[in-house]
Design a protein around this motif. Structure first.
Motif, short mmCIF file in Angstrom:
data_model
loop_
_atom_site.label_atom_id
_atom_site.label_comp_id
_atom_site.label_asym_id
_atom_site.label_seq_id
_atom_site.Cartn_x
_atom_site.Cartn_y
_atom_site.Cartn_z
N LEU A 81 33.81 -24.02 5.84
CA LEU A 81 33.32 -23.99 4.51
C LEU A 81 33.75 -25.44 3.72
O LEU A 81 32.98 -25.63 2.64
N SER A 82 34.14 -26.21 4.43
CA SER A 82 34.67 -27.56 3.87
C SER A 82 33.64 -28.38 3.82
O SER A 82 32.67 -28.43 4.85
N GLN A 83 33.10 -28.93 2.64
CA GLN A 83 31.94 -29.83 2.63
C GLN A 83 32.46 -31.29 3.14
O GLN A 83 33.35 -31.84 2.72
N ARG A 147 25.27 -22.99 1.22
CA ARG A 147 26.00 -23.17 -0.41
C ARG A 147 26.92 -24.52 -0.28
O ARG A 147 27.08 -25.10 -1.40
N GLN A 148 27.14 -24.90 0.66
CA GLN A 148 28.08 -26.36 0.65
C GLN A 148 27.06 -27.61 0.93
O GLN A 148 27.52 -28.65 1.08
N THR A 149 25.82 -27.42 1.05
CA THR A 149 24.59 -28.29 1.54
C THR A 149 23.88 -28.89 0.33
O THR A 149 23.35 -28.18 -0.40
N TYR A 150 23.88 -30.08 0.38
CA TYR A 150 22.81 -30.77 -0.49
C TYR A 150 22.29 -32.13 0.13
O TYR A 150 23.17 -32.84 0.76
N TYR A 167 25.49 -33.69 2.71
CA TYR A 167 26.82 -33.02 2.56
C TYR A 167 26.38 -31.28 3.09
O TYR A 167 25.45 -30.95 2.75
N GLY A 168 27.40 -30.99 3.58
CA GLY A 168 27.19 -29.69 4.19
C GLY A 168 28.58 -29.11 4.84
O GLY A 168 29.57 -29.85 5.12
N SER A 169 28.67 -27.91 5.31
CA SER A 169 29.81 -27.39 5.93
C SER A 169 29.32 -27.06 7.34
O SER A 169 28.28 -26.90 7.61
N ASP A 172 27.40 -24.13 7.27
CA ASP A 172 25.99 -24.22 6.90
C ASP A 172 25.31 -24.85 8.05
O ASP A 172 24.13 -24.38 8.08
#
Length: 181
Positions: A81-83, A147-150, A167-169, A172
């Motif tokens: 889940l690390s971005q 949830r960690q992505t944009y 960014y993302g995990s 994701d």
């Protein structure tokens, strides 16, 4: 018409292989010499239980997420889940959004180029289909519960030395690829 569908499926399979190769490069930069040799995730029926071979790997990756699509469950995770900066993996979402804009017949070569060749020019051309393209990418990420992505751009290229284009995990990215398949 059937042959054309088969050609498209083969082309898609090649693109998927290229993307998986890119994922391995980004999220698994180094696996120890012993690697997975001698292990099987799916032992023969009635065979002895096998421990998860991923537990014994010497990884230097920042994040790992190995997901079994057939069983719909994670096999191994490490900081999943690390971005992190997505770099060219951003182009997967670019292709998904472009395809959903229903221009597929006119843009299939651009999608192929954006994914298989990691072409920034093709990604830019796809994004030019809609002036709201980056917002559509972020909306799709939200719809897919990434949830960690944009995204800040369609290529994943860094905007500056401090800011990535997306960014993302690892988790994701796995969800996005599963959706794209």
């Amino acid at each position: 018409r059937v042959k054309m569908k088969n050609k498209k499926l083969i082309k898609l399979a090649l693109i998927i292989i290229a993307v998986i190769g890119l994922l391995i490069f980004v999220f698994y930069p180094r696996i120890s010499e012993t690697g997975l040799s001698g292990f099987s995730l799916f032992p023969e029926r009635n065979g002895p239980a096998v421990s998860n071979p991923f537990n014994n790997l010497n990884l230097e990756a920042k994040a790992v997420y190995v997901f079994d699509l057939t069983r719909n469950e994670p096999i191994f995770e490490l900081n999943s889940l690390s971005q992190l900066a997505l770099a060219s993996l951003t182009k997967i979402m670019t292709a998904v959004v472009a395809k959903e804009l229903n221009f597929q017949n006119r843009i299939s070569k651009l999608i192929d180029s954006a994914l298989a060749q990691s072409s920034n020019t093709a990604a830019n051309a796809l994004a030019s289909l809609d002036s709201n393209f980056i917002n559509l990418m972020n909306k799709k990420a939200e719809e897919l519960d990434l949830r960690q992505t944009y995204f800040l751009n369609e290529t994943g290229l860094d905007i500056s030395q401090q800011i990535s284009g997306g960014y993302g995990s690892a988790q994701d990215v796995a969800k996005l690829i599963s959706y794209a398949l």
